[in-house]
Design a protein around this motif. Structure first.
Motif, PDB file in Angstrom:
ATOM      1  N   SER A   1     -26.820  21.276   0.268  1.00 41.97           N
ATOM      2  CA  SER A   1     -27.206  22.323  -1.314  1.00 41.97           C
ATOM      3  C   SER A   1     -26.895  23.673  -1.378  1.00 41.97           C
ATOM      4  O   SER A   1     -26.756  24.787  -0.534  1.00 41.97           O
ATOM      5  N   CYS A   2     -27.262  24.160  -2.330  1.00 40.93           N
ATOM      6  CA  CYS A   2     -27.271  25.222  -3.225  1.00 40.93           C
ATOM      7  C   CYS A   2     -28.286  26.213  -3.449  1.00 40.93           C
ATOM      8  O   CYS A   2     -29.288  25.614  -4.415  1.00 40.93           O
TER       9      CYS A   2
ATOM     10  N   CYS B   1     -21.713  23.208  -5.428  1.00 45.46           N
ATOM     11  CA  CYS B   1     -22.616  23.003  -6.337  1.00 45.46           C
ATOM     12  C   CYS B   1     -22.870  22.966  -7.839  1.00 45.46           C
ATOM     13  O   CYS B   1     -21.808  23.498  -8.766  1.00 45.46           O
TER      14      CYS B   1
ATOM     15  N   LYS C   1     -25.821  19.311  -3.489  1.00 46.54           N
ATOM     16  CA  LYS C   1     -24.039  19.805  -3.787  1.00 46.54           C
ATOM     17  C   LYS C   1     -23.685  18.515  -3.826  1.00 46.54           C
ATOM     18  O   LYS C   1     -24.165  16.734  -3.638  1.00 46.54           O
TER      19      LYS C   1
END
Length: 74
Positions: free
Chosen positions: A51-52, A6, A71
């Motif tokens: 993704s974060c 991230c 990310k």
């Protein structure tokens, strides 16, 4: 070996968000996981592969918004 991280958690970049309710500036309050309970920030990171999920809060009206941060490969 490629690794996805991230960019927000790793301070590679910042994202500026504008509140959808009042147009105020929103600030990153950390990963969504950190809001589950008092000890969740100490748990291993449990996020999506690409993704974060971060929580943003409006400095003006206090509204919260969830943002999926893509990310990057390092």
């Amino acid at each position: 070996m490629e690794k996805k991280i991230c960019p927000i958690c790793n301070k590679i970049r910042e994202i500026k968000l504008i509140c959808g309710k009042c147009k105020g500036d929103m600030v990153d309050k950390g990963r969504q996981q950190e809001y589950f309970d008092d000890y969740s920030a100490d748990d291993p990171i449990n996020d999506l592969e690409d993704s974060c999920v971060h929580i943003y809060k409006c400095e003006n009206c206090g509204a919260f918004e969830k943002k999926y941060i893509k990310k990057v490969i390092v």
